[in-house]
Design an enzyme around this catalytic site. Structure first.
Site, short mmCIF file in Angstrom:
data_model
loop_
_atom_site.label_atom_id
_atom_site.label_comp_id
_atom_site.label_asym_id
_atom_site.label_seq_id
_atom_site.Cartn_x
_atom_site.Cartn_y
_atom_site.Cartn_z
N SER A 110 51.56 36.93 -77.74
CA SER A 110 52.23 37.47 -78.94
C SER A 110 53.23 38.56 -78.54
CB SER A 110 51.15 38.04 -79.88
OG SER A 110 51.74 38.80 -80.90
N ARG A 127 42.14 42.26 -80.10
CA ARG A 127 42.35 40.82 -80.29
C ARG A 127 42.16 40.14 -78.94
NH1 ARG A 127 48.43 38.58 -81.81
NH2 ARG A 127 47.87 36.40 -82.16
N LYS A 164 50.02 44.35 -80.95
CA LYS A 164 49.96 42.92 -81.32
C LYS A 164 48.55 42.46 -81.69
CE LYS A 164 53.24 41.35 -81.63
NZ LYS A 164 54.21 41.72 -82.72
N1 LIG Z 1 44.66 39.33 -90.80
C1 LIG Z 1 45.17 38.75 -89.71
N2 LIG Z 1 44.59 37.64 -89.24
C2 LIG Z 1 45.09 37.04 -88.13
N3 LIG Z 1 46.17 37.50 -87.43
C3 LIG Z 1 46.74 38.60 -87.86
C4 LIG Z 1 46.28 39.28 -89.01
N4 LIG Z 1 47.06 40.34 -89.17
C5 LIG Z 1 47.98 40.32 -88.19
N5 LIG Z 1 47.80 39.28 -87.39
C6 LIG Z 1 48.60 38.97 -86.19
O1 LIG Z 1 48.74 40.20 -85.41
C7 LIG Z 1 49.99 40.19 -84.74
C8 LIG Z 1 50.76 41.44 -85.10
O2 LIG Z 1 50.05 42.55 -84.64
P1 LIG Z 1 50.60 44.03 -84.83
O3 LIG Z 1 50.98 44.22 -86.22
O4 LIG Z 1 49.59 44.95 -84.27
O5 LIG Z 1 51.91 44.03 -83.91
S1 LIG Z 1 52.75 45.33 -83.45
O6 LIG Z 1 52.13 45.81 -82.23
O7 LIG Z 1 52.74 46.31 -84.52
O8 LIG Z 1 54.13 44.78 -83.24
C9 LIG Z 1 50.69 38.93 -85.17
O9 LIG Z 1 50.40 37.95 -84.18
P2 LIG Z 1 51.43 36.81 -83.74
O10 LIG Z 1 51.82 36.10 -85.02
O11 LIG Z 1 50.63 35.93 -82.84
O12 LIG Z 1 52.58 37.47 -83.08
C10 LIG Z 1 50.01 38.59 -86.48
O13 LIG Z 1 50.11 37.22 -86.81
#
Ligand SMILES: Nc1ncnc2c1ncn2[C@@H]1O[C@H](COP(=O)(O)OS(=O)(=O)O)[C@@H](OP(=O)(O)O)[C@H]1O
Length: 595
Positions: free
Chosen positions: A424, A416, A321
């Site tokens: 999240s 993060r 996440k």
């Molecule tokens: N560039 C950028 N900027 C800000 N936030 C971002 C970005 N890329 C991914 N996100 C946020 O990262 C969350 C998803 O993380 P992952 O893809 O690692 O999730 S997973 O573990 O694969 O399910 C998910 O967080 P939440 O929306 O809070 O759930 C995404 O919104």
């Protein structure tokens, strides 16, 4: 043998294609389909912005009456080729030189050589035996024939001198052309004769790719009739101006400007086309006749170099996440990165085959099935990798497997704010939406519980295992990690945010040269993503590349966290975060809960 189907232009191997059809999927949670179920592709960037030519485009007879101009004595500098001309502001756009007269040379010798050699000179099968076969996907698709003397890859990593370039007869004909331009042969990175059949048109386009910015493009008409061949160039698609390119006249073209050709002559138009650099800084190889090259849209590799790239070349380890999906999708936009068959293989944790008597070789074989290993074997300039965000947490299991199966892979960790990360994760795991598979992978342990209830249970869990900021990894592993279940995601809500403890073994085993740590909060804007990716490409040994899609992936909308819970978690994480910044030797950052 060579299939130049325009729809499959992104990956071209001399023997096979991978269709570039799959746009990256933005899953909203952990997926778990089989390795063979997803589509693979090199990202759909092409070395020209031409829309795929479905078939040869017909020349427009009405163009014959367009007024004709003579190329001016302008100077085209590399500064004029920084961006596509049509993207410049209007005032700058109209000032950029589009083409320029660079002198005259006698082409009688080249004409004679072509007429003596006949059709055989242009045949691919002949070139593959006595010279070297090269693909130019769009031009091949339009039926434009070629005789190649010098060719480089799109990223100017290397340049190949073909056997025919070293043929004394061709040398005697080509070197005077270079001399007339005052260009040393070592500066020439592409040099070929192109024969465009009658009735064919190359639609307005500009060339793209790293090489365009660093090279000058010269046309030398060998067989032509300026009255019947309409060459146009302009600051934009709708403002093309016709120029005469007469036989023997060296003309420099700003190939960042839109240009087009309509052959309304009853014969093939033949041009010598060359590109040269201002410095001879690129590695050059002289190829023997019949040498085999393997190409993708942007890379060229020698058959003799097959298998020289480890597969996978990179692993995104986590944290869950924290933007791992985005990072992977951004990486896959690099033309030299080939996505894995699945993004999250999980092979090194819960998908690991458990049959007895399996050797490391058996596991390697199974693991490689998640990647396009055979294709990468042929194209070692390209690389692939996977992203399984749970690897970071489970180093006790995963790290020894990485050592055996991907010992030289570059490791990427994106972190993060742990408070935001936890929330999240809770939102994903308790999301009522999702496929049966996704729900199984998320686990059902937190369903029906509030975030606060899960936090409370996790706090007690951490306390029971006596987890504290200065403990060593062994204690963390024995007490906490070993009690974590594998196979579903409803666990370690807070433990996954204890980054320093998780990173410790990875850093000890691989060091900072092999492991890069970055922060999701540093990817908050288009420019910020580009900057971060620039560092990642450099770390992976990839040439610079501007990605197009910088949107956040795998996002989810949910209500803000309760302020008291946020404060409680922030206080809990503060000493752990301090530890993290210390081991990473980075400035402390004020991590906000919803970043
Ligand atoms: N560039 C950028 N900027 C800000 N936030 C971002 C970005 N890329 C991914 N996100 C946020 O990262 C969350 C998803 O993380 P992952 O893809 O690692 O999730 S997973 O573990 O694969 O399910 C998910 O967080 P939440 O929306 O809070 O759930 C995404 O919104």
């Amino acid at each position: 043998m060579v299939n130049c189907n325009a729809r499959n232009r992104d990956v071209i191997s001399l023997s096979k294609h991978v269709a570039a059809t799959a746009s990256p999927k933005t899953s909203t949670s952990t997926s778990s389909s089989s390795p063979s179920s997803s589509t693979s592709s090199f990202p759909s960037s092409s070395s020209s912005n031409l829309s795929p030519p479905p078939s040869a485009v017909q020349a427009s007879p009405s163009f014959v009456s367009l007024p004709r101009m003579v190329p001016p004595n302008a100077t085209i500098t590399l500064g004029h080729k920084g961006v596509p001309v049509h993207e410049l502001p209007e005032e700058a756009r109209v000032r950029v030189p589009l083409c320029s007269a660079r002198g005259k040379v006698c082409v009688a010798g080249i004409k004679r050589k072509l007429s003596d050699g006949g059709a055989k000179l242009w045949q691919e099968e002949n070139a593959e035996k006595t010279n070297v076969g090269i693909l130019r996907p769009s031009h091949d698709a339009w039926g434009i024939k070629k005789i190649v003397f010098i060719y480089c890859d799109d990223f100017l990593r290397r340049c190949f001198e073909m056997p025919w370039f070293h043929d004394p007869e061709w040398q005697a004909l080509l070197l005077p052309v270079f001399q007339a331009l005052n260009v040393a042969p070592r500066m020439v990175v592409r040099c070929l004769l192109a024969s465009m059949p009658p009735g064919i048109a190359i639609p307005p386009h500009h060339d793209t790719g790293y090489w365009v910015h660093y090279s000058h493009r010269i046309h030398l008409p060998i067989e032509t009739d300026p009255a019947r061949i309409v060459f146009r160039v302009g600051p934009s698609k709708d403002r093309l101006q016709r120029y005469d390119l007469p036989e023997g006249c060296l003309v420099e073209l700003n190939n960042q400007a839109k240009h087009s050709v309509d052959n309304l002559w009853d014969r093939s138009r033949v041009h010598l086309i060359l590109d040269y650099l201002e410095k001879d800084s690129i590695e050059r190889s002289i190829l023997p006749p019949g040498a085999k090259l393997h190409q993708t849209r942007r890379s060229i590799d020698l058959e003799s170099e097959h298998g020289s790239r480890p597969c996978p070349s990179f692993l995104i380890l986590g944290a869950q996440k924290s933007g791992t999906t985005s990072l992977y999708e951004y990486l896959c936009q690099h033309p030299l990165v080939l996505r894995a068959r699945r993004r999250e293989t999980h092979y090194l944790d819960w998908r690991w085959r458990r049959e007895e008597h399996l050797t490391w070789e058996d596991h390697r074989e199974t693991y490689l099935r998640f990647f396009h290993a055979a294709l990468l074997n042929e194209n070692p300039s390209c690389m692939t990798g996977e992203s399984t965000p749970s690897y970071l947490l489970h180093s006790d299991i995963v790290l020894p497997r990485v050592r055996k199966l991907a010992p030289t892979a570059k490791l990427l960790v994106i972190l993060r704010c742990p408070v935001a990360r936890a929330y999240s994760q809770y939102q994903m795991v308790t999301d009522p939406e999702g496929s049966v598979e996704q729900k199984k992978a998320r686990g059902s342990h937190w369903l029906g519980k509030s975030f606060e209830e899960v936090v409370e249970a996790e706090m007690q869990d951490l306390e029971r295992h006596r987890v504290h900021p200065t403990m060593n990894y062994q204690e963390f592993k024995d007490g906490y990690l070993s009690s974590r279940p594998l196979g579903h995601g409803s666990h370690s809500l807070l433990g996954r945010g204890l980054y320093a403890l998780q990173l410790q073994p990875w850093l000890e085993a691989f060091g900072r040269d092999q492991l890069m740590v970055m922060f999701m909060e540093d990817m908050a804007s288009h420019n910020a993503v580009q900057a971060q990716l620039g560092k990642v490409f450099d770390f992976l040994g990839l040439p610079p590349h501007s990605i197009i899609d910088t949107h956040a992936k795998n996002t989810r909308a949910y209500t803000p966290m309760d302020e008291r819970t946020k404060a409680r978690l922030s206080a809990f994480y503060a000493p752990f975060n301090q530890q993290l910044f210390q081991i990473l030797n980075v400035h402390e950052r004020r991590w906000e809960a919803r970043e």
